[in-house]
Design a protein around this motif. Structure first.
Motif, mmCIF file in Angstrom:
data_model
loop_
_atom_site.group_PDB
_atom_site.id
_atom_site.type_symbol
_atom_site.label_atom_id
_atom_site.label_comp_id
_atom_site.label_asym_id
_atom_site.label_seq_id
_atom_site.Cartn_x
_atom_site.Cartn_y
_atom_site.Cartn_z
ATOM 1 N N MET A 156 -32.283 -9.813 51.158
ATOM 2 C CA MET A 156 -31.432 -9.962 49.996
ATOM 3 C C MET A 156 -31.801 -8.957 48.906
ATOM 4 S SD MET A 156 -30.490 -13.395 48.051
ATOM 5 C CE MET A 156 -29.184 -13.343 46.885
ATOM 6 N N SER A 188 -32.461 -5.429 46.937
ATOM 7 C CA SER A 188 -31.668 -4.211 46.801
ATOM 8 C C SER A 188 -32.321 -3.061 47.569
ATOM 9 C CB SER A 188 -31.551 -3.856 45.326
ATOM 10 O OG SER A 188 -32.810 -3.400 44.856
ATOM 11 N N TYR A 220 -33.472 -6.444 40.597
ATOM 12 C CA TYR A 220 -32.306 -7.101 40.005
ATOM 13 C C TYR A 220 -31.153 -6.183 39.601
ATOM 14 C CZ TYR A 220 -34.910 -11.486 39.588
ATOM 15 O OH TYR A 220 -35.604 -12.636 39.839
ATOM 16 N N VAL A 228 -27.154 -6.095 40.889
ATOM 17 C CA VAL A 228 -26.843 -7.330 41.612
ATOM 18 C C VAL A 228 -25.704 -8.052 40.882
ATOM 19 C CG1 VAL A 228 -27.778 -9.600 42.251
ATOM 20 C CG2 VAL A 228 -29.191 -7.558 42.463
ATOM 21 N N PRO A 229 -24.720 -8.596 41.602
ATOM 22 C CA PRO A 229 -23.715 -9.403 40.924
ATOM 23 C C PRO A 229 -24.401 -10.520 40.144
ATOM 24 C CG PRO A 229 -23.061 -8.980 43.190
ATOM 25 C CD PRO A 229 -24.487 -8.495 43.037
ATOM 26 N N ALA A 275 -23.760 -13.476 39.487
ATOM 27 C CA ALA A 275 -23.797 -14.787 40.150
ATOM 28 C C ALA A 275 -24.874 -14.857 41.230
ATOM 29 C CB ALA A 275 -22.431 -15.109 40.752
ATOM 30 N N GLU A 276 -25.349 -13.706 41.698
ATOM 31 C CA GLU A 276 -26.361 -13.667 42.762
ATOM 32 C C GLU A 276 -27.791 -13.636 42.226
ATOM 33 O OE1 GLU A 276 -25.630 -13.657 46.136
ATOM 34 O OE2 GLU A 276 -23.576 -14.046 45.495
ATOM 35 N N ARG A 327 -30.077 -16.445 43.004
ATOM 36 C CA ARG A 327 -30.396 -16.640 44.427
ATOM 37 C C ARG A 327 -31.564 -15.782 44.900
ATOM 38 N NH1 ARG A 327 -24.302 -16.436 45.571
ATOM 39 N NH2 ARG A 327 -23.698 -18.584 45.213
ATOM 40 N N ILE A 328 -31.958 -14.824 44.093
ATOM 41 C CA ILE A 328 -33.082 -13.961 44.470
ATOM 42 C C ILE A 328 -34.382 -14.732 44.254
ATOM 43 C CG2 ILE A 328 -34.367 -11.867 43.894
ATOM 44 C CD1 ILE A 328 -31.680 -10.594 43.134
ATOM 45 N N ARG A 346 -33.308 -14.603 34.736
ATOM 46 C CA ARG A 346 -32.517 -15.686 35.335
ATOM 47 C C ARG A 346 -31.700 -16.435 34.278
ATOM 48 N NH1 ARG A 346 -34.172 -17.245 40.617
ATOM 49 N NH2 ARG A 346 -33.640 -19.407 40.146
ATOM 50 N N ALA A 354 -22.985 -16.108 33.958
ATOM 51 C CA ALA A 354 -22.257 -16.431 35.202
ATOM 52 C C ALA A 354 -21.167 -17.462 34.974
ATOM 53 C CB ALA A 354 -23.207 -16.938 36.263
#
Length: 136
Positions: free
Chosen positions: A1, A3, A87, A90-91, A93-94, A97-98, A129, A136
Motif C-alpha cells: 500500500m 507509495s 503519505y 495519497v487520496p 480518504a486512503e 488506511r496506511i 491522520r 475526508a
C-alpha cells in the motif's frame, strides 16, 4: 500500500547494512527537502509532543493529500521526509488506511529511535491522520 517514493526508501535501506548508515540516509533525505517557508512556521502548524520543534503544513488538492514540513533537528527533518514519501500523493480518504507503524518497521525505525523521537514520530503521524480525517 506504500507509495513508490516510500518503496524506493525501503529498497535503499535494504542495501544499507548497519543502522548508522541508515540513520545517515534518513538525515540525507531531510537535507534534500526544501525548507518550510518561515511564514508557515506558526502555532497552527506546530506539532506538539516532539522533543524538537516540528511544523507540518498539509495541503489537500483534488482529494489528494500532501504536506510539507520542517524541524530544527536534522534527524527529525529526515523523518518528515520519510513520512512525506509515505503519505504525499495519497487520496485523502486512503490516509487513514496506511499502517504507518508497520511501514516504518520495514525500515527498522521502530527499533532504533529514542523514546522521545518515537513519541515525536507518533505525534506527526497522528497530526497527518487527523488533518486527513477532517478533510475526508
Amino acid at each position: 500500500m506504500a507509495s513508490p517514493a516510500f518503496e524506493e526508501i525501503v529498497e535503499d535501506f535494504e542495501f544499507l547494512d548497519d543502522w548508522e548508515d541508515r540513520y545517515r540516509h534518513v538525515i540525507e533525505q531531510g537535507k534534500l527537502m526544501d525548507p518550510l517557508d518561515e511564514a508557515l512556521k506558526v502555532p497552527a502548524t506546530r506539532v506538539h509532543g516532539c522533543a524538537s520543534q516540528v511544523w507540518l503544513h498539509p495541503v489537500i488538492e483534488g482529494g489528494v493529500f500532501r504536506f510539507d514540513g520542517d524541524s530544527d533537528a536534522m534527524i527529525v527533518r529526515g523523518l518528515i521526509a520519510v513520512l512525506r514519501a509515505l503519505y504525499n500523493g495519497v487520496p485523502v480518504a486512503e490516509v487513514a488506511r496506511i499502517d504507518a507503524r508497520a511501514e516504518l518497521a520495514r525500515l527498522g525505525l521502530n527499533d532504533h529511535l529514542s523514546a522521545q523521537r518515537s513519541n515525536g514520530l507518533r505525534a506527526m503521524i497522528e497530526r497527518i491522520r487527523m488533518v486527513a480525517a477532517e478533510a475526508a
